[in-house]
Design an enzyme around this catalytic site. Structure first.
Site, PDB file in Angstrom:
ATOM      1  N   LYS A  20       0.826  -1.216   0.000  1.00 11.56           N
ATOM      2  CA  LYS A  20       0.000   0.000   0.000  1.00 11.56           C
ATOM      3  C   LYS A  20       0.858   1.262   0.000  1.00 11.56           C
ATOM      4  CE  LYS A  20      -1.988  -1.113   3.892  1.00 11.56           C
ATOM      5  NZ  LYS A  20      -1.217  -2.341   4.175  1.00 11.56           N
ATOM      6  N   ARG A  95      -9.165   0.936   9.199  1.00 11.41           N
ATOM      7  CA  ARG A  95      -8.755  -0.431   9.505  1.00 11.41           C
ATOM      8  C   ARG A  95      -9.826  -1.202  10.255  1.00 11.41           C
ATOM      9  NH1 ARG A  95      -2.925   0.501   9.296  1.00 11.41           N
ATOM     10  NH2 ARG A  95      -1.792  -1.438   9.524  1.00 11.41           N
ATOM     11  N   ARG A 134      11.576  -6.115   4.603  1.00  7.59           N
ATOM     12  CA  ARG A 134      11.335  -4.672   4.474  1.00  7.59           C
ATOM     13  C   ARG A 134      12.360  -3.878   5.286  1.00  7.59           C
ATOM     14  NH1 ARG A 134       5.489  -2.082   5.372  1.00  7.59           N
ATOM     15  NH2 ARG A 134       5.651  -2.959   7.471  1.00  7.59           N
ATOM     16  N   ARG A 167      11.837  -2.067  10.840  1.00  5.73           N
ATOM     17  CA  ARG A 167      10.824  -1.649  11.806  1.00  5.73           C
ATOM     18  C   ARG A 167      10.725  -2.648  12.944  1.00  5.73           C
ATOM     19  NH1 ARG A 167       5.496   0.003   8.387  1.00  5.73           N
ATOM     20  NH2 ARG A 167       4.535  -1.135  10.101  1.00  5.73           N
ATOM     21  N   ARG A 178      -0.131  -9.069  13.514  1.00  3.18           N
ATOM     22  CA  ARG A 178      -0.698  -8.042  12.626  1.00  3.18           C
ATOM     23  C   ARG A 178      -1.591  -8.679  11.569  1.00  3.18           C
ATOM     24  NH1 ARG A 178       4.572  -5.616  10.816  1.00  3.18           N
ATOM     25  NH2 ARG A 178       3.387  -4.271   9.420  1.00  3.18           N
TER      26      ARG A 178
END
Ligand code: ADP
Ligand code: ADP
Ligand code: ZN
Length: 225
Positions: A20, A95, A134, A167, A178
């Site tokens: 996203k 969300r 990531r 992160r 998550r």
């Protein structure tokens, strides 16, 4: 801006790591409307060690969601700013169904409507690969991937030259939580927006360029045409 829209208020929906943020950055340039990421906004609060940031960090590190009322205040303040008058690309909000209802209220109050919701669809096993690799720039927030989208020198942000970081919530056990939160609380938004005729779905497991092209095609013409 596509000619059929006077303004373009777009929601990018999809699991964590579906791309996203990556897509929102490209679309923001193409359509000249701001990319609003609630995750980025929260991480800025964390960096600045505000009282919200300190509270948010704990929740984010567990992979859970912040309360809807906290997010409502944050998104209202952001959407009310002048730069959102011609539209916005929302990434990470809404969300929950409650957040989607809040968003409807805010947009109505501002005299705007949601033109499109794009579901960026990616299977869970690919999500784990993407989030595990990531890396992001602590200065500008630009997102990379160790394999799929590495920085030029393999280590530092192409734009800022500072070392990339991982992160805290991109660790395996947090990723799993998550994903669980996504399926339980966010996935119901697929039906919510589909029932309103706003949802288009794209295959997010394609290359970044192909995903961008699919999204642009999907929002290029009104739903059902
Ligand atoms: P992702 O890469 O999973 O899409 P984000 O950067 O959007 O992650 O969000 C990171 C974290 O920030 C979330 O796991 C959650 O704790 C918090 N967060 C971001 N947006 C929201 C929201 N709309 N409602 C509640 N919590 C949020
Ligand atoms: P989200 O904002 O949905 O959490 P990101 O845009 O941060 O997702 O992307 C998650 C990770 O996957 C990043 O490391 C990014 O570089 C990588 N990525 C994004 N889109 C693709 C794609 N189409 N193919 C391969 N990797 C991708
Ligand atoms: Zn940078």
């Amino acid at each position: 801006m596509t000619s059929i829209y006077r303004s373009l208020n777009l929601v990018l929906l999809g699991p964590p790591g579906s791309g996203k943020g990556t897509q929102a950055k490209v679309l923001s340039e193409k359509y000249q409307i701001p990319h609003v990421s609630t995750g980025d906004m929260l991480r800025e609060e964390v960096r600045n060690q505000t009282s919200l940031g300190i509270r948010a960090k704990e929740i984010m590190d567990r992979g859970e969601l912040l309360p809807d009322d906290v997010m409502a205040a944050m998104i209202l303040k952001r959407l009310d700013r002048e730069d959102c008058a011609r539209g916005v690309i929302l990434d990470g909000y809404p969300r929950t169904v409650e957040q989607a209802q809040v968003l409807d209220g805010i947009l109505a109050e501002l005299g705007r409507t949601l033109e499109r919701v794009v579901l960026v669809d990616v299977p869970d096993e690919e999500i784990v690969r993407r989030l595990g690799g990531r890396r992001s720039c602590p200065r500008c927030g630009r997102v990379y991937h160790v394999v799929y989208n590495p920085p030029k020198d393999g280590k530092n942000c192409d734009d800022c030259g500072v070392p990339l970081i991982q992160r805290d919530d991109d660790r395996e056990e947090v990723i799993r939580e998550r994903l669980r939160q996504y399926h339980e609380k966010t996935a119901p938004l697929v039906d919510f927006y589909s029932n309103r005729g706003l949802l288009v779905s794209v295959d997010g497991s394609q290359s970044m360029e192909a995903v961008t092209a699919s999204i642009m095609e999907a929002i290029g013409s009104p739903v059902g045409q």
